[in-house]
Write a protein that holds these residues in place. Structure first.
Motif, PDB file in Angstrom:
ATOM      1  N   ARG A  16       0.814  -1.210   0.000  1.00 11.52           N
ATOM      2  CA  ARG A  16       0.000   0.000   0.000  1.00 11.52           C
ATOM      3  C   ARG A  16       0.851   1.265   0.000  1.00 11.52           C
ATOM      4  NH1 ARG A  16      -3.738  -0.843   4.786  1.00 11.52           N
ATOM      5  NH2 ARG A  16      -2.552  -2.727   5.098  1.00 11.52           N
ATOM      6  N   MET A  17       2.097   1.149   0.509  1.00 15.44           N
ATOM      7  CA  MET A  17       2.977   2.304   0.578  1.00 15.44           C
ATOM      8  C   MET A  17       3.620   2.620  -0.775  1.00 15.44           C
ATOM      9  SD  MET A  17       2.826   3.770   3.326  1.00 15.44           S
ATOM     10  CE  MET A  17       2.314   3.594   5.012  1.00 15.44           C
ATOM     11  N   ARG A  18       3.493   1.708  -1.720  1.00 14.08           N
ATOM     12  CA  ARG A  18       4.104   1.895  -3.029  1.00 14.08           C
ATOM     13  C   ARG A  18       3.482   3.113  -3.717  1.00 14.08           C
ATOM     14  NH1 ARG A  18       4.043  -3.723  -5.870  1.00 14.08           N
ATOM     15  NH2 ARG A  18       5.212  -4.458  -4.086  1.00 14.08           N
ATOM     16  N   PRO A  19       4.326   3.970  -4.350  1.00 16.68           N
ATOM     17  CA  PRO A  19       3.783   5.164  -4.981  1.00 16.68           C
ATOM     18  C   PRO A  19       2.762   4.822  -6.060  1.00 16.68           C
ATOM     19  CG  PRO A  19       6.080   4.815  -5.602  1.00 16.68           C
ATOM     20  CD  PRO A  19       5.783   3.879  -4.486  1.00 16.68           C
ATOM     21  N   GLY A  20       1.705   5.598  -6.105  1.00 16.23           N
ATOM     22  CA  GLY A  20       0.669   5.379  -7.115  1.00 16.23           C
ATOM     23  C   GLY A  20      -0.451   4.477  -6.655  1.00 16.23           C
ATOM     24  N   LEU A  21      -0.234   3.800  -5.490  1.00 13.99           N
ATOM     25  CA  LEU A  21      -1.299   2.936  -4.976  1.00 13.99           C
ATOM     26  C   LEU A  21      -1.973   3.612  -3.787  1.00 13.99           C
ATOM     27  CD1 LEU A  21       0.262  -0.660  -4.988  1.00 13.99           C
ATOM     28  CD2 LEU A  21      -0.861   0.569  -6.840  1.00 13.99           C
ATOM     29  N   CYS A  22      -3.261   3.353  -3.648  1.00 15.52           N
ATOM     30  CA  CYS A  22      -4.003   3.905  -2.514  1.00 15.52           C
ATOM     31  C   CYS A  22      -3.434   3.346  -1.215  1.00 15.52           C
ATOM     32  CB  CYS A  22      -5.482   3.542  -2.633  1.00 15.52           C
ATOM     33  SG  CYS A  22      -6.441   3.982  -1.168  1.00 15.52           S
ATOM     34  N   ARG A  23      -3.226   4.235  -0.224  1.00 16.79           N
ATOM     35  CA  ARG A  23      -2.637   3.785   1.038  1.00 16.79           C
ATOM     36  C   ARG A  23      -3.654   3.110   1.934  1.00 16.79           C
ATOM     37  NH1 ARG A  23       0.807   9.048   2.658  1.00 16.79           N
ATOM     38  NH2 ARG A  23       1.627   7.760   4.340  1.00 16.79           N
ATOM     39  N   HIS A  24      -4.901   3.171   1.561  1.00 21.59           N
ATOM     40  CA  HIS A  24      -5.942   2.546   2.375  1.00 21.59           C
ATOM     41  C   HIS A  24      -6.307   1.159   1.876  1.00 21.59           C
ATOM     42  CE1 HIS A  24      -6.421   6.460   4.200  1.00 21.59           C
ATOM     43  NE2 HIS A  24      -6.486   6.968   2.987  1.00 21.59           N
ATOM     44  N   CYS A  25      -6.442   1.043   0.559  1.00 20.40           N
ATOM     45  CA  CYS A  25      -6.906  -0.244   0.042  1.00 20.40           C
ATOM     46  C   CYS A  25      -5.985  -0.869  -1.010  1.00 20.40           C
ATOM     47  CB  CYS A  25      -8.318  -0.104  -0.530  1.00 20.40           C
ATOM     48  SG  CYS A  25      -8.394   0.909  -2.013  1.00 20.40           S
TER      49      CYS A  25
END
Ligand code: ZN
Length: 178
Positions: free
Chosen positions: A145-154
């Protein structure tokens, strides 16, 4: 890690979890009834026996030279304490329901090995693998989720909508909720 090792670890983790849950159920049952399960072989006689006490169990291996009939059995009675079930006292660990005994009688040619341990110790051991797996899974899910471009919630891919996640509707810059 190789693929085979990963499969073996998964199988061991699942078995461990099943054993942990079964132990929890047996633990509860041990306060309601005492169970003794045995299996024995004829001449020379060998008997394997598992008996419970309140909060734990005994495992015994009995060898006897005399001829006695073989078979399997199960009996249950009112629950008993560790000492009432024949558990030894005196040593430090005995107080917690642990014991490792060896009994040998020359006259009757009977020998017996007996191990006892409380259910919590079995649960503790069987919980290790599932706990490690769960912690690793949580860490990996967080990293994804911490990967850039991905939502940090889901974890949804938000490259097309950098401000707000189209999947869960939250702003992508927000701290992940616990
Ligand atoms: Zn989202």
């Amino acid at each position: 890690m190789t693929r085979l090792l990963r499969i073996l670890t998964s199988v061991a983790t699942v078995l461990s979890l099943v054993l942990c849950v079964t132990t929890a159920a047996a633990w509860v049952r041990s306060y309601r009834a005492r169970d003794i399960v045995w299996w024995s072989r004829e001449n020379p006689r060998l008997e394997l026996r598992i008996g419970t006490y309140r909060g734990g169990l005994f495992g015994s291996v009995i060898r006897e030279d005399s001829y006695l009939s073989a078979g399997t059995g199960w009996q249950h009675s009112a629950p008993v304490s560790y000492t009432e079930a024949g558990g030894s006292e005196g040593r430090f660990f005995n107080r917690f329901g642990f014991s490792l005994e060896y009994f040998h009688s020359r006259n009757s040619a009977v020998s017996m090995r007996e191990l006892s341990c409380p259910y919590w110790s079995i649960m503790l051991l069987t919980a290790i693998l599932p706990a490690v797996r769960f912690a690793r899974w949580r860490r990996r899910a967080r990293r994804v989720r911490m990967r850039p471009g991905l939502c940090r919630h889901c974890g949804y891919d938000c490259h097309a909508t950098p401000d707000r996640c189209p999947e869960c509707g939250r702003a992508t810059g927000d701290e992940p909720s616990r």
